[in-house]
Motif scaffolding. Sequence first.
Motif, PDB file in Angstrom:
ATOM      1  N   LEU A  72       0.826  -1.196   0.000  1.00  0.00           N
ATOM      2  CA  LEU A  72       0.000   0.000   0.000  1.00  0.00           C
ATOM      3  C   LEU A  72       0.872   1.263   0.000  1.00  0.00           C
ATOM      4  CD1 LEU A  72      -2.840   1.183   0.063  1.00  0.00           C
ATOM      5  CD2 LEU A  72      -2.794   1.004   2.546  1.00  0.00           C
ATOM      6  N   LEU A  73       1.913   1.260   0.822  1.00  0.00           N
ATOM      7  CA  LEU A  73       2.834   2.400   0.837  1.00  0.00           C
ATOM      8  C   LEU A  73       3.516   2.573  -0.517  1.00  0.00           C
ATOM      9  CD1 LEU A  73       4.569   2.125   4.320  1.00  0.00           C
ATOM     10  CD2 LEU A  73       3.065   3.937   3.517  1.00  0.00           C
ATOM     11  N   TYR A  74       3.918   1.469  -1.125  1.00  0.00           N
ATOM     12  CA  TYR A  74       4.551   1.525  -2.440  1.00  0.00           C
ATOM     13  C   TYR A  74       3.594   2.122  -3.473  1.00  0.00           C
ATOM     14  CZ  TYR A  74       6.626   0.074  -6.834  1.00  0.00           C
ATOM     15  OH  TYR A  74       7.133   0.077  -8.089  1.00  0.00           O
ATOM     16  N   ASN A  75       2.322   1.696  -3.430  1.00  0.00           N
ATOM     17  CA  ASN A  75       1.329   2.219  -4.379  1.00  0.00           C
ATOM     18  C   ASN A  75       1.105   3.712  -4.175  1.00  0.00           C
ATOM     19  OD1 ASN A  75       0.972  -0.276  -5.559  1.00  0.00           O
ATOM     20  ND2 ASN A  75      -0.829  -0.791  -4.345  1.00  0.00           N
ATOM     21  N   TRP A  76       1.015   4.145  -2.916  1.00  0.00           N
ATOM     22  CA  TRP A  76       0.842   5.574  -2.626  1.00  0.00           C
ATOM     23  C   TRP A  76       2.018   6.378  -3.155  1.00  0.00           C
ATOM     24  CZ3 TRP A  76      -0.800   5.240   3.231  1.00  0.00           C
ATOM     25  CH2 TRP A  76      -2.143   4.852   3.304  1.00  0.00           C
ATOM     26  N   LYS A  77       3.222   5.862  -2.936  1.00  0.00           N
ATOM     27  CA  LYS A  77       4.427   6.572  -3.393  1.00  0.00           C
ATOM     28  C   LYS A  77       4.464   6.642  -4.914  1.00  0.00           C
ATOM     29  CE  LYS A  77       9.437   6.776  -3.109  1.00  0.00           C
ATOM     30  NZ  LYS A  77       9.566   7.260  -4.449  1.00  0.00           N
ATOM     31  N   ALA A  78       4.126   5.547  -5.575  1.00  0.00           N
ATOM     32  CA  ALA A  78       4.124   5.521  -7.045  1.00  0.00           C
ATOM     33  C   ALA A  78       3.109   6.516  -7.594  1.00  0.00           C
ATOM     34  CB  ALA A  78       3.826   4.108  -7.547  1.00  0.00           C
ATOM     35  N   LYS A  79       1.932   6.571  -6.982  1.00  0.00           N
ATOM     36  CA  LYS A  79       0.903   7.518  -7.417  1.00  0.00           C
ATOM     37  C   LYS A  79       1.369   8.956  -7.197  1.00  0.00           C
ATOM     38  CE  LYS A  79      -3.921   8.749  -6.742  1.00  0.00           C
ATOM     39  NZ  LYS A  79      -5.156   8.505  -6.009  1.00  0.00           N
ATOM     40  N   PHE A  80       1.961   9.218  -6.048  1.00  0.00           N
ATOM     41  CA  PHE A  80       2.462  10.554  -5.743  1.00  0.00           C
ATOM     42  C   PHE A  80       3.554  10.961  -6.733  1.00  0.00           C
ATOM     43  CE2 PHE A  80       5.557  13.314  -3.604  1.00  0.00           C
ATOM     44  CZ  PHE A  80       4.740  14.379  -3.268  1.00  0.00           C
ATOM     45  N   ASP A  81       4.485  10.057  -7.002  1.00  0.00           N
ATOM     46  CA  ASP A  81       5.559  10.355  -7.951  1.00  0.00           C
ATOM     47  C   ASP A  81       5.015  10.639  -9.345  1.00  0.00           C
ATOM     48  OD1 ASP A  81       7.436  10.053  -5.954  1.00  0.00           O
ATOM     49  OD2 ASP A  81       7.996   7.999  -6.536  1.00  0.00           O
ATOM     50  N   ALA A  82       3.998   9.879  -9.772  1.00  0.00           N
ATOM     51  CA  ALA A  82       3.401  10.086 -11.100  1.00  0.00           C
ATOM     52  C   ALA A  82       2.723  11.453 -11.163  1.00  0.00           C
ATOM     53  CB  ALA A  82       2.400   8.978 -11.401  1.00  0.00           C
ATOM     54  N   GLU A  83       2.029  11.842 -10.091  1.00  0.00           N
ATOM     55  CA  GLU A  83       1.377  13.152 -10.079  1.00  0.00           C
ATOM     56  C   GLU A  83       2.407  14.276 -10.092  1.00  0.00           C
ATOM     57  OE1 GLU A  83      -1.274  13.271  -6.755  1.00  0.00           O
ATOM     58  OE2 GLU A  83      -2.731  11.939  -7.701  1.00  0.00           O
ATOM     59  N   GLN A  84       3.485  14.093  -9.378  1.00  0.00           N
ATOM     60  CA  GLN A  84       4.515  15.129  -9.321  1.00  0.00           C
ATOM     61  C   GLN A  84       5.240  15.280 -10.645  1.00  0.00           C
ATOM     62  OE1 GLN A  84       4.959  17.276  -6.730  1.00  0.00           O
ATOM     63  NE2 GLN A  84       3.125  16.260  -6.003  1.00  0.00           N
ATOM     64  N   SER A  85       5.412  14.192 -11.365  1.00  0.00           N
ATOM     65  CA  SER A  85       6.125  14.259 -12.641  1.00  0.00           C
ATOM     66  C   SER A  85       5.221  14.764 -13.768  1.00  0.00           C
ATOM     67  CB  SER A  85       6.684  12.887 -13.004  1.00  0.00           C
ATOM     68  OG  SER A  85       5.639  12.005 -13.330  1.00  0.00           O
ATOM     69  N   GLY A  86       3.923  14.839 -13.498  1.00  0.00           N
ATOM     70  CA  GLY A  86       2.995  15.326 -14.515  1.00  0.00           C
ATOM     71  C   GLY A  86       2.500  14.255 -15.459  1.00  0.00           C
ATOM     72  N   SER A  87       2.895  13.016 -15.245  1.00  0.00           N
ATOM     73  CA  SER A  87       2.457  11.948 -16.139  1.00  0.00           C
ATOM     74  C   SER A  87       1.099  11.377 -15.742  1.00  0.00           C
ATOM     75  CB  SER A  87       3.488  10.822 -16.163  1.00  0.00           C
ATOM     76  OG  SER A  87       3.588  10.227 -14.878  1.00  0.00           O
ATOM     77  N   SER A  88       0.565  11.822 -14.618  1.00  0.00           N
ATOM     78  CA  SER A  88      -0.727  11.334 -14.153  1.00  0.00           C
ATOM     79  C   SER A  88      -1.599  12.520 -13.763  1.00  0.00           C
ATOM     80  CB  SER A  88      -0.527  10.424 -12.943  1.00  0.00           C
ATOM     81  OG  SER A  88      -1.760  10.042 -12.403  1.00  0.00           O
ATOM     82  N   LEU A  89      -2.910  12.355 -13.872  1.00  0.00           N
ATOM     83  CA  LEU A  89      -3.835  13.415 -13.503  1.00  0.00           C
ATOM     84  C   LEU A  89      -4.356  13.170 -12.097  1.00  0.00           C
ATOM     85  CD1 LEU A  89      -5.991  13.571 -16.744  1.00  0.00           C
ATOM     86  CD2 LEU A  89      -4.108  15.062 -16.113  1.00  0.00           C
ATOM     87  N   ASN A  90      -4.477  14.251 -11.327  1.00  0.00           N
ATOM     88  CA  ASN A  90      -5.111  14.090 -10.022  1.00  0.00           C
ATOM     89  C   ASN A  90      -6.626  14.114 -10.215  1.00  0.00           C
ATOM     90  OD1 ASN A  90      -6.033  16.768 -10.034  1.00  0.00           O
ATOM     91  ND2 ASN A  90      -4.180  17.511  -9.041  1.00  0.00           N
TER      92      ASN A  90
END
Length: 63
Positions: free
Chosen positions: A9-27
């Motif tokens: 779960l922590l890994y998934n949260w971190k991956a989602k956060f990193d994707a949002e920060q890099s701009g490759s994912s939408l919040n």
Amino acid sequence: ASLGITDKLLYNWKAKFDAEQSGSSLNSDERAELLRLRKENKELRMEKEILKKASALLLKETK
């Protein structure tokens, strides 16, 4: 562990956060706005098509 948070779960949260920060994912706000804009775009295209047909019909009647 006492909070019921697993490593995965922590890994998934971190991956989602990193994707949002890099701009490759939408919040969630950006995703909602994108859906709203797509819906509005579809409606505007339909309205434009209706106006095109109406103007062609009016032009035909005036001749």
